[in-house]
Design an enzyme around this catalytic site. Structure first.
Site, PDB file in Angstrom:
ATOM      1  N   HIS A  83       0.838  -1.211   0.000  1.00 21.29           N
ATOM      2  CA  HIS A  83       0.000   0.000   0.000  1.00 21.29           C
ATOM      3  C   HIS A  83       0.875   1.265   0.000  1.00 21.29           C
ATOM      4  O   HIS A  83       0.729   2.136  -0.864  1.00 21.29           O
ATOM      5  CB  HIS A  83      -0.910  -0.057   1.236  1.00 21.29           C
ATOM      6  CG  HIS A  83      -1.796   1.146   1.409  1.00 21.29           C
ATOM      7  ND1 HIS A  83      -3.162   1.083   1.234  1.00 21.29           N
ATOM      8  CD2 HIS A  83      -1.523   2.434   1.755  1.00 21.29           C
ATOM      9  CE1 HIS A  83      -3.679   2.284   1.451  1.00 21.29           C
ATOM     10  NE2 HIS A  83      -2.709   3.127   1.775  1.00 21.29           N
ATOM     11  N   GLU A  84       1.798   1.323   0.948  1.00 15.47           N
ATOM     12  CA  GLU A  84       2.651   2.524   1.058  1.00 15.47           C
ATOM     13  C   GLU A  84       3.536   2.685  -0.168  1.00 15.47           C
ATOM     14  O   GLU A  84       3.800   3.809  -0.608  1.00 15.47           O
ATOM     15  CB  GLU A  84       3.508   2.477   2.331  1.00 15.47           C
ATOM     16  CG  GLU A  84       2.711   2.455   3.635  1.00 15.47           C
ATOM     17  CD  GLU A  84       1.673   3.559   3.739  1.00 15.47           C
ATOM     18  OE1 GLU A  84       1.846   4.617   3.118  1.00 15.47           O
ATOM     19  OE2 GLU A  84       0.659   3.346   4.442  1.00 15.47           O
ATOM     20  N   HIS A 123       1.867   4.726  -2.770  1.00 16.33           N
ATOM     21  CA  HIS A 123       2.006   6.176  -2.566  1.00 16.33           C
ATOM     22  C   HIS A 123       3.402   6.641  -2.994  1.00 16.33           C
ATOM     23  O   HIS A 123       3.564   7.675  -3.643  1.00 16.33           O
ATOM     24  CB  HIS A 123       1.822   6.536  -1.087  1.00 16.33           C
ATOM     25  CG  HIS A 123       0.425   6.330  -0.580  1.00 16.33           C
ATOM     26  ND1 HIS A 123      -0.682   6.809  -1.233  1.00 16.33           N
ATOM     27  CD2 HIS A 123      -0.055   5.709   0.532  1.00 16.33           C
ATOM     28  CE1 HIS A 123      -1.775   6.499  -0.548  1.00 16.33           C
ATOM     29  NE2 HIS A 123      -1.421   5.825   0.526  1.00 16.33           N
ATOM     30  N   HIS A 172       3.756   6.729  -6.748  1.00 20.69           N
ATOM     31  CA  HIS A 172       2.979   7.849  -7.287  1.00 20.69           C
ATOM     32  C   HIS A 172       3.772   9.160  -7.119  1.00 20.69           C
ATOM     33  O   HIS A 172       3.918   9.947  -8.060  1.00 20.69           O
ATOM     34  CB  HIS A 172       1.640   7.903  -6.543  1.00 20.69           C
ATOM     35  CG  HIS A 172       0.613   8.806  -7.163  1.00 20.69           C
ATOM     36  ND1 HIS A 172      -0.672   8.892  -6.703  1.00 20.69           N
ATOM     37  CD2 HIS A 172       0.688   9.684  -8.198  1.00 20.69           C
ATOM     38  CE1 HIS A 172      -1.343   9.776  -7.433  1.00 20.69           C
ATOM     39  NE2 HIS A 172      -0.543  10.267  -8.341  1.00 20.69           N
TER      40      HIS A 172
HETATM   41 ZN   LIG Z   1      -2.862   5.252   1.995  1.00 19.69          ZN
END
Ligand SMILES: [Zn+2]
Length: 622
Positions: free
Chosen positions: A409-410, A413, A416
């Protein structure tokens, strides 16, 4: 600019998961498992030098104050200086924030963070004249500016974003009056927080094992998942009926907040509070309306899930208090960091070698601080403001599957931010919160697939698939039901109708009964659930929660497209990752191939949810 700066500061923290026990100190941890902050500054002394450099540059922000509209050169120079200072400041504040988070008890680091924060305030104050002054330049003049100074076009998105507010900007003295109400803007939220966290009297219940428990929020979240059904029923009943005793007080407080939203919106020449809230990111209200409509059309999929859960739990009737108990048995899977990295590289392979080679680079070059240590901030986050360097990830790795999926998940980020920073000029590199959870959730989807395909047993498979469905129930359907409630209570005030706690309970109960198929015999929603709204702090966040649902829907839609169309869909998806804020969030999502105004992403998300349920049913048949 003030707005832009605070927005960037918020993005530094995409905080996600829960906390863990910490025992080791940082010295016990091998270097390769700690982030390397030397990529930012070689020492605190060097950092202090940079503080001085930025402080010296503050006058550059105000050099043309009062004269921005006089020449394109004035405007351009100010923009260039401003973003160059902000870029430097982002790096500076990241360094002190990372130092602070690695040991919250260290007062030296704390004082560096404070130093950075007061420098940030000085920058915001110096630049506070900028937006109002740009607003005074009319569009005809701005066009002439672009003509005369084409370099200004590099900042068009920034200037357009300020100028589109002109419709909602009042005279200077009117704006001053509105701003003065900022002092009381958070009253209701504060009252709610103090009341429910400190003063609300709590019920005490006796569980089946004789244990006496005082039902505060954390006890409720703990015991709502218990396997003992009698205890769950008891906990829900007492917890929500207790809120019911304060229905009028909490209701009147929330109604006050809603009225505040309405007055603000009306004064700023918006039709509704919804329009005012969404306009911050230039999101049309039709996106919100479409979410509510489409999710209501998708309720049969939620009902299928509830039926499946009922079957797996072996019940004749599913009650609302059964929702949080897991439908699958927990599978104990263990992963050390190297194993986690390897699984993620394999799981995210469909995103291509450009993507995975950057991940590998991040692993090799110590972008990540993995282990929990004494005093370290709990949870997990990814940063993103270190434009010329790279993002950092804070983890609290505990060798379980949750650690691996949180890491994936991290990393979403991080990628991105990294790709936006590499592909956009600084002024359009920081992406909006509206698109922020797409990259992270997409990674979780891909990891899920990989884990199911490579599971060692049916039990592991069921655990991963079941947990995924529970997450969709909570994030996609539950958050949309909140969004619907929030909209309904605002509409009451906006249409001149009365609003109080009792009316809120009726509205809430109707929505929950509809979502959970109460009248269709899918599940039973006990009457005390009508008070649940009083337990949710998010209704004071001014139309925030819908983004949880939209992010996951768009991410799931991208996932489906990548699965169906492979590399072509990946290339489209990269338009978001590399897009930063080069366009408004909705336009970016559309460019990447998903239309938030249409039914398509919702259909794709429901397809995914149904596919997962098919898989579970297949396994159960065995
Ligand atoms: Zn998040």
């Amino acid at each position: 600019m003030k707005q832009k700066l605070s927005f960037m500061l918020i993005l530094f923290f995409l905080v996600c998961i829960a906390s863990f026990a910490q025992t080791k100190t940082r010295d016990d941890i091998a270097e390769k498992y700690k982030w390397n902050l030397k990529d930012l500054y070689s020492s605190v002394e060097q950092w202090q030098q940079d503080v001085k450099t930025i402080e010296k540059r503050i006058p550059e922000l105000t050099e043309f104050q009062g004269k921005l509209g006089e020449s394109p050169k004035n405007l351009l120079t100010t923009l260039q200086n401003m973003f160059s200072i902000y870029k430097n400041y982002s790096k500076l504040s990241s360094y002190s924030a990372r130092l602070k988070d690695q040991d919250l008890g260290n007062s030296e680091n704390e004082s560096l963070a404070q130093q950075a924060s007061s420098l940030g305030t000085k920058l915001s104050e110096a630049a506070s004249y900028f937006n109002p002054e740009v607003l005074k330049i009319d569009s005809k003049k701005m066009d002439e500016f672009y003509e005369a100074e084409p370099k200004l076009l590099e900042y068009k998105i920034v200037l357009d974003d300020i100028q589109r507010m002109s419709k909602h900007t009042l005279t200077e003295s009117e704006e001053k009056i509105i701003a003065s109400y900022g002092l009381i803007a958070s009253n209701q939220y504060d009252v709610y927080g103090i009341f429910t966290n400190a003063e609300l009297p709590r019920e005490t219940v006796t569980l089946s094992n004789g244990e006496k428990v005082e039902l505060n929020s954390s006890a409720y979240t703990k015991y709502r998942t218990t396997d003992n059904r009698k205890d769950r029923a008891l906990v829900f009943d007492k917890f929500f009926n207790n809120y019911g005793k304060f229905e009028k007080t909490i209701g009147s407080n929330l109604a006050g907040h809603v009225k505040g939203d309405y007055v603000y919106a009306k004064n700023k020449k918006y039709e509704t509070a919804l329009e005012a809230a969404l306009n911050v990111n230039n999101i049309p209200t039709s996106v919100y309306e479409n979410l509510i409509t489409q999710i209501n059309n998708s309720l049969p999929t939620l009902h299928r899930f509830l039926d499946l859960k009922k079957k797996m739990l072996g019940y004749d009737t599913l009650y609302y208090y059964d929702l949080y108990t897991s439908m699958v048995e927990k599978a104990n899977m263990n992963f050390n960091i190297e194993e986690g990295q390897e699984i993620i590289l394999k799981g995210l392979k469909p995103l291509g070698s450009e993507y995975t080679s950057i991940l590998q680079k991040g692993f090799n070059e110590r972008w990540i601080d993995y282990y929990p240590t004494n005093g370290k901030r709990s949870g997990a986050y990814s940063t993103g403001g270190e434009y010329d360097q790279h993002p950092y990830i804070l983890m609290n790795w505990t060798d379980d599957y949750n650690s691996v999926s949180t890491f994936a998940h991290e990393l979403g980020h991080t990628m991105h931010s990294y790709l936006s920073n590499k592909n956009q000029p600084y002024q359009s590199s920081q992406y909006s919160i509206f698109v922020a959870e797409i990259a992270s959730t997409l990674n979780e989807n891909l990891l899920n697939d990989y884990m199911v395909e490579n599971a060692k047993s049916d039990k592991e498979k069921l655990f991963i698939l079941g947990s995924y469905l529970e997450m969709l129930r909570g994030t996609l359907f539950r958050q949309t039901s909140f969004a619907e409630f929030e909209w309904e209570i605002h509409k009451k005030i906006e249409n001149g109708k009365p609003l109080n706690g009792e009316i809120m309970s009726d509205i809430y109960y109707d929505i929950v009964k509809r979502y959970y198929g109460h009248d269709k015999g899918i599940s039973v929603v006990p009457e005390y659930i009508k008070y649940e709204w009083a337990y949710i702090p998010h209704f004071y966040y001014n139309y925030y929660v819908y983004q949880y649902a939209t992010s996951i829907i768009y991410a799931t839609a991208f996932y489906e497209k990548i699965k169906q169309d492979g590399d072509a869909a990946v290339q489209d998806y990269f338009k978001i990752l590399k897009g930063g804020s080069s366009d408004y969030p909705i336009a970016l999502v559309q460019k990447a191939g998903v239309d938030p105004m249409s039914a398509e992403p919702f259909k794709l998300a429901m397809k995914r949810m149904n596919d997962v349920m098919d898989k579970i049913e297949e396994i159960l048949k065995k």
